[in-house]
Design a protein around this motif. Structure first.
Motif, mmCIF file in Angstrom:
data_model
loop_
_atom_site.group_PDB
_atom_site.id
_atom_site.type_symbol
_atom_site.label_atom_id
_atom_site.label_comp_id
_atom_site.label_asym_id
_atom_site.label_seq_id
_atom_site.Cartn_x
_atom_site.Cartn_y
_atom_site.Cartn_z
ATOM 1 N N PHE A 173 0.828 -1.197 0.000
ATOM 2 C CA PHE A 173 0.000 0.000 0.000
ATOM 3 C C PHE A 173 0.870 1.258 0.000
ATOM 4 O O PHE A 173 0.539 2.257 -0.627
ATOM 5 C CB PHE A 173 -0.958 -0.007 1.199
ATOM 6 C CG PHE A 173 -1.993 1.071 1.140
ATOM 7 C CD1 PHE A 173 -3.053 0.992 0.243
ATOM 8 C CD2 PHE A 173 -1.896 2.181 1.963
ATOM 9 C CE1 PHE A 173 -4.003 1.997 0.177
ATOM 10 C CE2 PHE A 173 -2.843 3.189 1.908
ATOM 11 C CZ PHE A 173 -3.901 3.095 1.016
ATOM 12 N N ALA A 174 2.008 1.183 0.673
ATOM 13 C CA ALA A 174 2.929 2.325 0.714
ATOM 14 C C ALA A 174 3.580 2.594 -0.638
ATOM 15 O O ALA A 174 4.181 3.661 -0.835
ATOM 16 C CB ALA A 174 3.994 2.094 1.779
ATOM 17 N N SER A 175 3.470 1.681 -1.587
ATOM 18 C CA SER A 175 4.053 1.865 -2.925
ATOM 19 C C SER A 175 3.190 2.740 -3.821
ATOM 20 O O SER A 175 3.628 3.146 -4.893
ATOM 21 C CB SER A 175 4.199 0.510 -3.626
ATOM 22 O OG SER A 175 4.858 -0.427 -2.832
ATOM 23 N N ILE A 176 1.953 3.023 -3.419
ATOM 24 C CA ILE A 176 0.985 3.693 -4.285
ATOM 25 C C ILE A 176 1.130 5.208 -4.215
ATOM 26 O O ILE A 176 1.210 5.778 -3.139
ATOM 27 C CB ILE A 176 -0.458 3.306 -3.901
ATOM 28 C CG1 ILE A 176 -0.657 1.794 -3.995
ATOM 29 C CG2 ILE A 176 -1.461 4.040 -4.795
ATOM 30 C CD1 ILE A 176 -2.002 1.324 -3.458
ATOM 31 N N GLU A 177 1.154 5.830 -5.391
ATOM 32 C CA GLU A 177 1.034 7.282 -5.492
ATOM 33 C C GLU A 177 -0.260 7.575 -6.227
ATOM 34 O O GLU A 177 -0.539 7.004 -7.274
ATOM 35 C CB GLU A 177 2.201 7.898 -6.250
ATOM 36 C CG GLU A 177 2.096 9.409 -6.321
ATOM 37 C CD GLU A 177 3.293 10.065 -6.954
ATOM 38 O OE1 GLU A 177 3.110 10.738 -7.990
ATOM 39 O OE2 GLU A 177 4.407 9.895 -6.432
ATOM 40 N N LEU A 178 -1.072 8.459 -5.658
ATOM 41 C CA LEU A 178 -2.399 8.773 -6.177
ATOM 42 C C LEU A 178 -2.435 10.215 -6.653
ATOM 43 O O LEU A 178 -2.018 11.121 -5.933
ATOM 44 C CB LEU A 178 -3.438 8.554 -5.069
ATOM 45 C CG LEU A 178 -4.901 8.814 -5.397
ATOM 46 C CD1 LEU A 178 -5.400 7.833 -6.445
ATOM 47 C CD2 LEU A 178 -5.734 8.711 -4.135
ATOM 48 N N ASN A 179 -2.914 10.421 -7.884
ATOM 49 C CA ASN A 179 -3.091 11.759 -8.441
ATOM 50 C C ASN A 179 -4.530 11.894 -8.920
ATOM 51 O O ASN A 179 -5.017 11.064 -9.687
ATOM 52 C CB ASN A 179 -2.142 12.000 -9.619
ATOM 53 C CG ASN A 179 -0.707 12.126 -9.161
ATOM 54 O OD1 ASN A 179 -0.273 13.190 -8.789
ATOM 55 N ND2 ASN A 179 0.022 11.014 -9.172
ATOM 56 N N ILE A 180 -5.192 12.950 -8.467
ATOM 57 C CA ILE A 180 -6.551 13.255 -8.884
ATOM 58 C C ILE A 180 -6.525 14.603 -9.571
ATOM 59 O O ILE A 180 -6.070 15.586 -8.988
ATOM 60 C CB ILE A 180 -7.518 13.284 -7.683
ATOM 61 C CG1 ILE A 180 -7.588 11.898 -7.026
ATOM 62 C CG2 ILE A 180 -8.904 13.751 -8.113
ATOM 63 C CD1 ILE A 180 -8.445 11.834 -5.790
ATOM 64 N N LYS A 181 -6.986 14.623 -10.811
ATOM 65 C CA LYS A 181 -6.968 15.838 -11.630
ATOM 66 C C LYS A 181 -5.557 16.433 -11.642
ATOM 67 O O LYS A 181 -5.364 17.622 -11.440
ATOM 68 C CB LYS A 181 -7.992 16.860 -11.136
ATOM 69 C CG LYS A 181 -8.290 17.930 -12.164
ATOM 70 C CD LYS A 181 -9.392 18.843 -11.764
ATOM 71 C CE LYS A 181 -9.557 19.880 -12.861
ATOM 72 N NZ LYS A 181 -10.671 20.763 -12.631
ATOM 73 N N GLU B 20 -7.540 16.118 2.769
ATOM 74 C CA GLU B 20 -7.277 15.823 1.360
ATOM 75 C C GLU B 20 -8.561 15.898 0.539
ATOM 76 O O GLU B 20 -8.543 16.364 -0.603
ATOM 77 C CB GLU B 20 -6.600 14.457 1.203
ATOM 78 C CG GLU B 20 -5.138 14.442 1.621
ATOM 79 C CD GLU B 20 -4.877 14.559 3.110
ATOM 80 O OE1 GLU B 20 -3.793 15.023 3.475
ATOM 81 O OE2 GLU B 20 -5.767 14.187 3.913
ATOM 82 N N PHE B 21 -9.676 15.463 1.113
ATOM 83 C CA PHE B 21 -10.958 15.591 0.428
ATOM 84 C C PHE B 21 -11.247 17.061 0.132
ATOM 85 O O PHE B 21 -11.650 17.419 -0.978
ATOM 86 C CB PHE B 21 -12.092 14.987 1.261
ATOM 87 C CG PHE B 21 -13.459 15.288 0.712
ATOM 88 C CD1 PHE B 21 -13.927 14.637 -0.414
ATOM 89 C CD2 PHE B 21 -14.268 16.241 1.308
ATOM 90 C CE1 PHE B 21 -15.177 14.923 -0.942
ATOM 91 C CE2 PHE B 21 -15.518 16.540 0.801
ATOM 92 C CZ PHE B 21 -15.977 15.877 -0.326
ATOM 93 N N ASN B 22 -11.053 17.911 1.119
ATOM 94 C CA ASN B 22 -11.312 19.338 0.914
ATOM 95 C C ASN B 22 -10.376 19.942 -0.123
ATOM 96 O O ASN B 22 -10.794 20.798 -0.904
ATOM 97 C CB ASN B 22 -11.252 20.097 2.243
ATOM 98 C CG ASN B 22 -12.510 19.859 3.049
ATOM 99 O OD1 ASN B 22 -13.616 20.038 2.556
ATOM 100 N ND2 ASN B 22 -12.353 19.415 4.279
ATOM 101 N N ASP B 23 -9.119 19.486 -0.186
ATOM 102 C CA ASP B 23 -8.207 19.944 -1.246
ATOM 103 C C ASP B 23 -8.746 19.572 -2.623
ATOM 104 O O ASP B 23 -8.674 20.362 -3.570
ATOM 105 C CB ASP B 23 -6.807 19.341 -1.069
ATOM 106 C CG ASP B 23 -6.046 19.919 0.112
ATOM 107 O OD1 ASP B 23 -6.461 20.985 0.639
ATOM 108 O OD2 ASP B 23 -5.040 19.305 0.507
ATOM 109 N N VAL B 24 -9.286 18.358 -2.747
ATOM 110 C CA VAL B 24 -9.821 17.901 -4.037
ATOM 111 C C VAL B 24 -11.036 18.726 -4.449
ATOM 112 O O VAL B 24 -11.119 19.196 -5.587
ATOM 113 C CB VAL B 24 -10.177 16.387 -3.995
ATOM 114 C CG1 VAL B 24 -10.960 15.981 -5.229
ATOM 115 C CG2 VAL B 24 -8.907 15.553 -3.864
ATOM 116 N N ILE B 25 -11.986 18.941 -3.535
ATOM 117 C CA ILE B 25 -13.182 19.679 -3.945
ATOM 118 C C ILE B 25 -12.884 21.157 -4.194
ATOM 119 O O ILE B 25 -13.530 21.770 -5.030
ATOM 120 C CB ILE B 25 -14.383 19.478 -2.994
ATOM 121 C CG1 ILE B 25 -14.136 20.039 -1.614
ATOM 122 C CG2 ILE B 25 -14.787 18.025 -2.950
ATOM 123 C CD1 ILE B 25 -15.388 20.082 -0.759
ATOM 124 N N VAL B 26 -11.880 21.713 -3.514
ATOM 125 C CA VAL B 26 -11.468 23.091 -3.826
ATOM 126 C C VAL B 26 -10.900 23.140 -5.238
ATOM 127 O O VAL B 26 -11.202 24.042 -6.024
ATOM 128 C CB VAL B 26 -10.457 23.621 -2.782
ATOM 129 C CG1 VAL B 26 -9.752 24.872 -3.278
ATOM 130 C CG2 VAL B 26 -11.161 23.887 -1.460
#
Length: 148
Positions: free
Chosen positions: A15-23, A71-77
């Motif tokens: 799980f620590a190997s994952i990097e996640l990018n949204i938009k 992090e959720f608030n960063d995404v919706i902003v």
């Protein structure tokens, strides 16, 4: 390139190997990401008990996330007003020393459900998100031979 056994120089993915990018924005910390592709073929039957053939079926991709409140608030902003109407892509990369980087792409995402069910406790607040997605490519490979 096949993995050699035992893997002495390097690490297996975790799980620590994952990097996640949204938009195209890196999400430094998240609780979970779950995505799947389902393609159940239809069955063609006649007046016999034996299966005569099958159809290609329909492809159905799904994705859900659990993000911490910050992090959720960063995404919706980043998505802005009408964030549940905004379309975005997600890139999930797995990287470890001694392994090749694997990149999965989740295309055409929109929020279909946001669940803020917080309870008493010492853990950070989690926001559960269900997404409606258009397509998922795994490790650079498309799910169908002919894509639109």
């Amino acid at each position: 390139m096949a993995t050699k056994f035992p893997l002495v120089n390097g690490f297996r993915y975790s799980f620590a190997s994952i990097e996640l990018n949204i938009k195209a924005k890196r999400i430094p910390v998240f609780k979970s990401i779950n995505y799947s592709s389902d393609k159940a073929p239809g069955e063609v039957r006649g007046n016999h008990a034996q299966l005569v053939g099958r159809t290609r079926g329909d492809l159905k991709d799904t994705c859900s996330l659990e993000l911490y409140e910050e992090e959720f608030n960063d995404v919706i902003v980043a998505l802005g007003n009408g964030f549940m109407d905004q379309t975005f892509d997600i890139v999930v990369s797995y990287a470890e020393e001694g392994q090749k980087t694997i990149t999965d792409k989740i295309f055409g995402c929109i929020f279909s459900k946001v669940d803020k069910s917080h309870t008493q406790g010492v853990d950070g607040l989690i926001v559960k998100i269900d997404l409606h997605v258009m397509r998922i490519d795994l490790n650079g490979k498309t799910p169908l031979k002919k894509m639109l």
